[in-house]
Design an enzyme around this catalytic site. Sequence first.
Site, PDB file in Angstrom:
ATOM      1  N   ASP A 173     -18.141 -45.890  39.129  1.00  0.00           N
ATOM      2  CA  ASP A 173     -18.689 -44.559  38.880  1.00  0.00           C
ATOM      3  C   ASP A 173     -17.523 -43.566  38.753  1.00  0.00           C
ATOM      4  OD1 ASP A 173     -21.336 -42.823  39.002  1.00  0.00           O
ATOM      5  OD2 ASP A 173     -19.972 -41.875  40.420  1.00  0.00           O
ATOM      6  N   TYR A 230     -17.823 -32.987  38.978  1.00  0.00           N
ATOM      7  CA  TYR A 230     -18.639 -32.768  37.779  1.00  0.00           C
ATOM      8  C   TYR A 230     -18.342 -31.405  37.154  1.00  0.00           C
ATOM      9  CZ  TYR A 230     -21.307 -36.898  39.026  1.00  0.00           C
ATOM     10  OH  TYR A 230     -21.669 -38.188  39.315  1.00  0.00           O
ATOM     11  N   HIS A 282     -27.164 -49.181  38.935  1.00  0.00           N
ATOM     12  CA  HIS A 282     -25.865 -48.501  38.877  1.00  0.00           C
ATOM     13  C   HIS A 282     -25.012 -48.810  40.099  1.00  0.00           C
ATOM     14  CE1 HIS A 282     -23.031 -45.274  37.900  1.00  0.00           C
ATOM     15  NE2 HIS A 282     -23.147 -44.849  39.141  1.00  0.00           N
TER      16      HIS A 282
END
Length: 287
Positions: free
Chosen positions: A100, A208, A268
């Site tokens: 990730d 982010y 994921h």
Amino acid sequence: MEFNHYYIEVNGVELHYVKAGNGKKLVVLLHGWPEFWYSWHHQIIELSKKFTVVAVDMRGFNESEKPKGKENYQAHIVGNDIAELIPKLGFKKAHIVGHDWGGAIAWGFAMNHSQLVDQLAVLNCPHPKIFIKFLKKEPQQILKSWYMFFLQLPILPEFLLEKTLKQFFRYFVKGWCYNKDAFSEEEIQLYVDAYMKPGALTATINYYRAMMQVTIRNPSNIPSRKISSDTLLIWGENDQALSKEMTYGMNPYFEGNLEMKYIPNCSHWVQNDAPEAVNEYLMAFLK
């Protein structure tokens, strides 16, 4: 297995890490969001049989220092942390393994610090050039990435997550897994505790915010060199956040060999959802 905890100052921040094994080669494990070093506990146990293994809390996460300002969480800056960490641990280079966000850091690290990379392994994170392309042009991926746009808002994401952290981990982490035993209630509480540390929510969300508000506005921060190290990409096929199509057509970005392993019926959270398969692939690949 007992995990040994350490702290070290690199690139102007103090990082916390867990170390196991005493092999001649170093493996550095880089976690994603919303995770911390513990997301690698299955891999630490297995890899430490042959390697010295270090699982880092990246800056902003859990026990590591949390500098203020989204500009401090650009991928190349986080990569510089790892570039200083490796020699300070007494090694000339390392096997870099990332999942990730840790995968995003690993991709950039392999391009910017190739001299420090022995081999590269990435789990469920696309090459940054491919990801940017999909994020701009592919409606399906734009919909899957809704949370990235939500996290750009000030204050509100932190407020909502703080109020619902346990439910968040139950639904978006454990709830996505095919292996419903992947996360116990005790382990979910470990994640909640890590993200309730002062400043942790804002610091980790800033990865982010830096990507969307700083890096994408300055494309020169996105490295474009071909990856020279041999690379393994492991992909849980049923990722609800990232399209499998982003793993296609990757060869032009590599000079070294690229090996790909897909794991069916896997989310994921691949290293927790299918730890035996991930361990097998990593141990077979890393030399």
